[in-house]
Design a protein around this motif. Sequence first.
Motif, PDB file in Angstrom:
ATOM      1  N   SER A  43       9.673   4.273   6.646  1.00  0.00           N
ATOM      2  CA  SER A  43       8.593   5.210   6.287  1.00  0.00           C
ATOM      3  C   SER A  43       8.539   5.430   4.784  1.00  0.00           C
ATOM      4  N   ASN A  54       2.091   2.441  -0.534  1.00  0.00           N
ATOM      5  CA  ASN A  54       0.742   2.588   0.002  1.00  0.00           C
ATOM      6  C   ASN A  54      -0.331   2.871  -1.057  1.00  0.00           C
ATOM      7  N   LEU A  70       2.099   3.453  10.361  1.00  0.00           N
ATOM      8  CA  LEU A  70       1.778   3.698   8.959  1.00  0.00           C
ATOM      9  C   LEU A  70       0.809   2.657   8.396  1.00  0.00           C
ATOM     10  N   GLN A  85       5.265   4.398   2.536  1.00  0.00           N
ATOM     11  CA  GLN A  85       4.533   5.482   1.886  1.00  0.00           C
ATOM     12  C   GLN A  85       4.585   5.346   0.369  1.00  0.00           C
TER      13      GLN A  85
END
Length: 306
Positions: free
Chosen positions: A18, A25, A49, A22
């Motif tokens: 994660s 991204n 995600l 993130q």
Amino acid sequence: MTDLTVIILTLNEELHISRVIQSVNPIAGKIIVVDSYSSDRTIEIARKLGAEVMQNPFINQAKQFQWALDNANIETSWIMRMDADEYLTMPLIKEISERLPLLENDISGIVLKRRVHFLGKWIKHGTSYPIHLLRIWRTHHAVVEQRWMDEHINLIKGMSIVFKHDFVDDNLNTLSWWINKHNDYATREAIEILNMKSKFMEINSTGDGTGIARQAYIKRLYKNSVYLKLPLFLRAFLYFIYRYIIRGGFWDGKKGLMWHFLQGCWYRFLVDAKILQIEEWAKQENKSVKETIEDRFKVILMKTDS
């Protein structure tokens, strides 16, 4: 968001996946996770995600990443490599967003500065910071060195530049996990070093190694021309003294002592122990080093063309 595909290799990385997704991204046009058949929630989390997930059996990092380049549908102008336990700092995210689209056509590679965290502490001394790695490159302008250990991205077209800000290597697993991981790394590096001596497989099928980040090239040059010529085991202690005393690793405190001893002495000693063991196995069994490695570690090694 930039014209960039980020590739992340994974195996049971639910603790980190994660964070890294993130992190990239804001700059990634596409995120591809290449998984080695994880048994935890890595794939589930990655897909939630928005990452594209591919799976392939793992042999080594170099082969896995090259498989990703060969089989992923990459349509962006740039590619970025990230490990699952890494993440980008906010200043680097901003720098990539602003600078990448404006680079001249003769710039094909971006060298980034990695800072290592060990058990939550940033290791700043003893040659540990900054570590320069070529991590962003124009599509089709670089190849992955085919090595069992210490593989780098090798730029084959254009020039590279160094960005100012850092990304972070911060593994959240336990010390026991770290030791088990480096035991595996030591086996791979022993194979790599024995290959340099016996030449039973190709080291790098494309490129001459000069297209990697300059710091990595110089480190490899010193390792091959100085470190590996020193006696087994003694060189591990000398390297630790160099890092911890001469290069100021002692400034990193107790966790720094742990890092520099484990990574700069214990690990290097273990590599030498595995080299000695493999050579003794080969002699006792009247086999070549290559045959011994394939039999003992159940791997298939590439043959050279010579």
